[in-house]
Design a protein around this motif. Structure first.
Motif, short mmCIF file in Angstrom:
data_model
loop_
_atom_site.label_atom_id
_atom_site.label_comp_id
_atom_site.label_asym_id
_atom_site.label_seq_id
_atom_site.Cartn_x
_atom_site.Cartn_y
_atom_site.Cartn_z
N HIS A 190 0.83 -1.21 0.00
CA HIS A 190 0.00 0.00 0.00
C HIS A 190 0.87 1.26 0.00
N HIS A 191 1.92 1.25 0.77
CA HIS A 191 2.83 2.40 0.81
C HIS A 191 3.67 2.51 -0.47
N MET A 192 3.86 1.41 -1.17
CA MET A 192 4.74 1.40 -2.33
C MET A 192 4.04 1.84 -3.61
N VAL A 193 2.72 1.91 -3.63
CA VAL A 193 1.98 2.17 -4.87
C VAL A 193 2.39 3.47 -5.53
N LEU A 194 2.39 4.57 -4.80
CA LEU A 194 2.68 5.87 -5.41
C LEU A 194 4.13 6.01 -5.85
N PRO A 195 5.13 5.67 -5.01
CA PRO A 195 6.50 5.72 -5.54
C PRO A 195 6.73 4.76 -6.69
N LEU A 196 6.06 3.62 -6.67
CA LEU A 196 6.17 2.67 -7.78
C LEU A 196 5.59 3.27 -9.06
N ALA A 197 4.44 3.91 -8.95
CA ALA A 197 3.82 4.53 -10.13
C ALA A 197 4.69 5.66 -10.67
N THR A 198 5.30 6.44 -9.78
CA THR A 198 6.16 7.55 -10.21
C THR A 198 7.35 7.02 -11.00
N ALA A 199 8.02 6.01 -10.47
CA ALA A 199 9.19 5.45 -11.16
C ALA A 199 8.80 4.77 -12.46
N THR A 200 7.67 4.07 -12.47
CA THR A 200 7.23 3.37 -13.68
C THR A 200 6.92 4.35 -14.80
N LEU A 201 6.22 5.43 -14.49
CA LEU A 201 5.88 6.43 -15.51
C LEU A 201 7.13 7.05 -16.11
N ILE A 268 13.09 9.91 -5.76
CA ILE A 268 11.84 9.27 -5.37
C ILE A 268 11.84 8.95 -3.88
N GLU A 269 12.98 8.49 -3.37
CA GLU A 269 13.06 8.18 -1.94
C GLU A 269 12.90 9.42 -1.08
N THR A 270 13.32 10.56 -1.58
CA THR A 270 13.17 11.82 -0.84
C THR A 270 11.72 12.29 -0.86
N VAL A 271 11.10 12.25 -2.03
CA VAL A 271 9.72 12.73 -2.16
C VAL A 271 8.78 11.91 -1.29
N PHE A 272 8.98 10.60 -1.27
CA PHE A 272 8.06 9.72 -0.54
C PHE A 272 8.64 9.23 0.79
N ASN A 273 9.75 9.84 1.23
CA ASN A 273 10.35 9.49 2.52
C ASN A 273 10.61 7.99 2.62
N TRP A 274 11.15 7.45 1.53
CA TRP A 274 11.41 6.00 1.46
C TRP A 274 12.82 5.72 1.99
#
Length: 328
Positions: A190-201, A268-274
């Motif tokens: 659930h937490h990975m969906v948005l960073p995953l979508a960002t990187a995929t796009l 991506i890790e910075t934007v989503f605090n990953w």
């Protein structure tokens, strides 16, 4: 030159490349200003305490001795001791590395699956309105910075729709019991969906463009006209014949892109605090934590070198027209 000789030669080149890489890494970090004690000088560290710290860390030894120690430690899998975390570099990076691999690895798999299929369709639709619309969308996605795409997704799916969490890798208070419980839990996904979508796009655009270009070239070949004359269905011609002969260049860029993606995951890790390796690497450089920063760069660089080596071997295997260097 046979396959065995070719692989042996490539492995020799791999060793030379690794040696040049770790030597450059060592020299670059030793050229950086300051040392691990720089951050503590303002807190009242005396010259004697500073000297003892440098001796304890082995930084008072001659440069060539430091280099020999560094290479020797790498050969036995010792990445050093973190100045900041007061623990082994490997123990810290092991967790950070898998956090990044699961995120960016899943993103690259999705990006190339979607990219190959979409690129094949755009090549098949050449000259049609749908191709132009698809290319516009791909170019917009490619030209959009990762942080901008991530912020847009946060604004829409977090602050407007409230469908996903705004960041982190899991909810506060969640306790995991093991490796697979950590990465296969629904809370993690659930937490990975948005960073995953960002990187995929972002990363799917390159395979789309390369695949489309290959399709345009292949579709002008005589054997495609023969398959059309045989009355084969369009989908069979598209994916079994045209796409299969257009996918080889994608193999090469996949190796390069995978290394770039793993190394460039910082945004991506910075934007989503990953909590991934990219953020850890930047923090290590900021704190002059040489072993931690060098360990992170070493893992990222090793990934790029190994993926290029795999791409070389796959290219020969996938394309029978490729001959070994020096073969008559």
């Amino acid at each position: 030159m046979g396959l065995k000789e070719y692989v042996t030669r490539r492995m020799f080149h791999l060793v030379i490349t690794y040696w040049a890489f770790i030597t450059t890494l060592f020299v670059l970090f030793r050229l950086l200003p300051g040392d691990p004690t720089s951050l503590y000088l303002q807190s009242g560290m005396t010259p004697e305490e500073r000297q003892r710290t440098l001796e304890r860390l082995g930084l008072d030894e001659p440069l060539h001795q430091q280099y020999l120690d560094y290479v020797t430690n790498l050969l036995v899998g010792d990445l050093g001791w973190s100045f900041r975390h007061k623990t082994a570099v490997f123990d810290v990076l092991a967790t950070k590395f898998w956090n990044t691999i699961f995120l960016m690895g899943a993103a690259l798999i999705l990006a190339y699956l979607i990219g190959v299929l979409l690129g094949a369709l755009l090549g098949w639709w050449r000259g049609r309105k749908r191709e132009k619309l698809g290319l516009v969308g791909v170019l917009i996605s490619r030209s959009s910075p990762e942080f901008w795409t991530g912020i847009v997704l946060l604004m829409v799916f977090v602050f407007w729709l409230d469908w996903f969490p705004s960041g982190r890798m899991r909810s506060i208070g969640v306790i995991v019991d093991g490796f697979w419980d950590k990465y296969l839990a629904w809370d993690f996904v659930h937490h990975m969906v948005l960073p995953l979508a960002t990187a995929t796009l972002y990363y799917m655009t390159m395979p789309v463009l390369v695949m489309r270009s290959g399709m345009v070239n292949v579709l002008t070949s005589d054997f495609i006209e023969i398959k059309k004359a045989e009355g084969l269905p369009e989908l069979t011609i598209l994916y079994k014949h045209a796409a299969r002969n257009s996918i080889l260049p994608v193999v090469t860029i996949a190796a390069v892109t995978s290394g770039v993606a793993i190394g460039g995951s910082l945004v991506i890790e910075t934007v989503f605090n990953w909590p991934g390796m990219g953020r850890e690497m930047v923090e290590a450089v900021s704190f002059n934590d040489y072993p931690m920063a060098m360990g992170a760069f070493f893992l990222m660089g090793s990934f790029v070198i190994l993926m290029n080596f795999v791409a070389d071997l796959l290219y020969v295997y996938l394309d029978p027209r490729v001959t070994y260097e020096g073969e008559a």
